[in-house]
Write an enzyme that holds these catalytic residues in place. Structure first.
Site, PDB file in Angstrom:
ATOM      1  N   ASP A   7       5.946  -6.891 -68.776  1.00  0.00           N
ATOM      2  CA  ASP A   7       6.121  -5.586 -69.415  1.00  0.00           C
ATOM      3  C   ASP A   7       5.237  -4.587 -68.664  1.00  0.00           C
ATOM      4  O   ASP A   7       4.669  -4.902 -67.607  1.00  0.00           O
ATOM      5  CB  ASP A   7       5.842  -5.658 -70.937  1.00  0.00           C
ATOM      6  CG  ASP A   7       4.354  -5.747 -71.279  1.00  0.00           C
ATOM      7  OD1 ASP A   7       3.521  -5.900 -70.356  1.00  0.00           O
ATOM      8  OD2 ASP A   7       4.018  -5.667 -72.475  1.00  0.00           O
ATOM      9  N   CYS A  64       2.129  -9.897 -69.713  1.00  0.00           N
ATOM     10  CA  CYS A  64       2.061  -8.685 -70.535  1.00  0.00           C
ATOM     11  C   CYS A  64       0.577  -8.293 -70.569  1.00  0.00           C
ATOM     12  O   CYS A  64      -0.218  -8.798 -69.776  1.00  0.00           O
ATOM     13  CB  CYS A  64       2.666  -8.885 -71.927  1.00  0.00           C
ATOM     14  SG  CYS A  64       1.806 -10.025 -73.017  1.00  0.00           S
ATOM     15  N   THR A  66      -1.926  -8.901 -72.674  1.00  0.00           N
ATOM     16  CA  THR A  66      -2.812 -10.039 -72.948  1.00  0.00           C
ATOM     17  C   THR A  66      -2.215 -11.367 -72.504  1.00  0.00           C
ATOM     18  O   THR A  66      -2.937 -12.357 -72.422  1.00  0.00           O
ATOM     19  CB  THR A  66      -3.057 -10.167 -74.470  1.00  0.00           C
ATOM     20  OG1 THR A  66      -1.767 -10.309 -75.103  1.00  0.00           O
ATOM     21  CG2 THR A  66      -3.785  -8.953 -75.026  1.00  0.00           C
ATOM     22  N   HIS A  97      -0.737 -32.014 -67.300  1.00  0.00           N
ATOM     23  CA  HIS A  97      -0.664 -32.650 -68.626  1.00  0.00           C
ATOM     24  C   HIS A  97       0.512 -32.149 -69.458  1.00  0.00           C
ATOM     25  O   HIS A  97       1.104 -32.920 -70.210  1.00  0.00           O
ATOM     26  CB  HIS A  97      -1.955 -32.392 -69.416  1.00  0.00           C
ATOM     27  CG  HIS A  97      -3.128 -33.165 -68.895  1.00  0.00           C
ATOM     28  ND1 HIS A  97      -4.310 -33.283 -69.590  1.00  0.00           N
ATOM     29  CD2 HIS A  97      -3.307 -33.861 -67.732  1.00  0.00           C
ATOM     30  CE1 HIS A  97      -5.169 -34.022 -68.885  1.00  0.00           C
ATOM     31  NE2 HIS A  97      -4.585 -34.378 -67.751  1.00  0.00           N
ATOM     32  N   HIS A 133       1.058 -38.554 -71.224  1.00  0.00           N
ATOM     33  CA  HIS A 133       1.417 -37.128 -71.134  1.00  0.00           C
ATOM     34  C   HIS A 133       2.915 -36.942 -71.324  1.00  0.00           C
ATOM     35  O   HIS A 133       3.337 -35.997 -72.006  1.00  0.00           O
ATOM     36  CB  HIS A 133       0.934 -36.541 -69.802  1.00  0.00           C
ATOM     37  CG  HIS A 133      -0.556 -36.569 -69.668  1.00  0.00           C
ATOM     38  ND1 HIS A 133      -1.378 -36.046 -70.642  1.00  0.00           N
ATOM     39  CD2 HIS A 133      -1.365 -37.076 -68.703  1.00  0.00           C
ATOM     40  CE1 HIS A 133      -2.646 -36.222 -70.282  1.00  0.00           C
ATOM     41  NE2 HIS A 133      -2.657 -36.855 -69.109  1.00  0.00           N
TER      42      HIS A 133
HETATM   43  C1  RB5 Z   1       1.703  -3.608 -74.920  1.00  0.00           C
HETATM   44  O1  RB5 Z   1       0.912  -2.510 -75.223  1.00  0.00           O
HETATM   45  C2  RB5 Z   1       0.983  -4.891 -75.310  1.00  0.00           C
HETATM   46  O2  RB5 Z   1       1.030  -5.047 -76.692  1.00  0.00           O
HETATM   47  C3  RB5 Z   1       1.631  -6.074 -74.612  1.00  0.00           C
HETATM   48  O3  RB5 Z   1       1.557  -5.896 -73.238  1.00  0.00           O
HETATM   49  C4  RB5 Z   1       1.022  -7.444 -74.861  1.00  0.00           C
HETATM   50  O4  RB5 Z   1      -0.351  -7.439 -74.677  1.00  0.00           O
HETATM   51  C5  RB5 Z   1       1.420  -8.113 -76.116  1.00  0.00           C
HETATM   52  O5  RB5 Z   1       1.044  -9.243 -76.441  1.00  0.00           O
END
Ligand code: RB5
Length: 151
Positions: A7, A64, A66, A97, A133
């Site tokens: 994203d 994304c 996080t 694993h 595993h």
């Molecule tokens: C977008 O602002 C953010 O929420 C997305 O990139 C991500 O971190 C979601 O888990």
């Protein structure tokens, strides 16, 4: 062949990983996003995950902000084992694993150098195939296929 997508929160990191893939002549398809405009991570996570689950692509990389949202989305697709990794030990274990077929990264969590190191380790490692595993990974598949687990 590798499927890669992010994203907006992972866009910069995706571009850096693509530069690395180009340098190393590693074949990939870029599922977007293609700019910094805000998009919804489930859309991209689903596209990459579907491509991997249909065996059109051997592995995937999803990013994304996080790495959390996009990995949750990807893991809803049958046959996908997406692993959110923040260091190279996790990346190696995810392959050896867990037989993870998708690597998830947080574009706002990691520096580019560390992310590239994680990508290298993930792509270079293989599933150990050891009985314990395989047994555990197979159990994940059984849970996934059991309709009585859905509401
Ligand atoms: C977008 O602002 C953010 O929420 C997305 O990139 C991500 O971190 C979601 O888990």
């Amino acid at each position: 062949m590798l499927a890669i997508g992010s994203d907006h929160g992972g866009y910069e990191m995706k571009e850096a990983i693509i530069e690395y893939l180009d340098r190393e002549k590693i074949a990939y398809r870029d599922f977007g996003t293609f700019g910094i405009e805000s998009v919804d991570y489930p859309d991209i996570g689903f596209e990459v995950a579907k491509a991997v689950s249909e065996d059109k692509f051997e592995k995937g990389i999803i990013i994304c902000g996080t790495g959390i949202g996009i990995s949750i989305a990807a893991n809803k697709v049958k046959g996908v084992r997406a692993a959110l990794c923040t260091n190279s030990y996790m990346a190696r274990m995810a392959r050896e694993h867990n037989n993870a077929n998708v690597l998830a990264l947080g574009g706002r969590v990691l520096g580019i150098d560390l992310a590239l190191e994680i990508v290298k380790v993930f792509l270079g490692a293989s599933f150990s195939g050891e009985e314990r595993h395989s047994r555990r990974v197979n159990k994940i598949g059984i849970i996934e296929s059991d309709d009585s687990n859905s509401k």
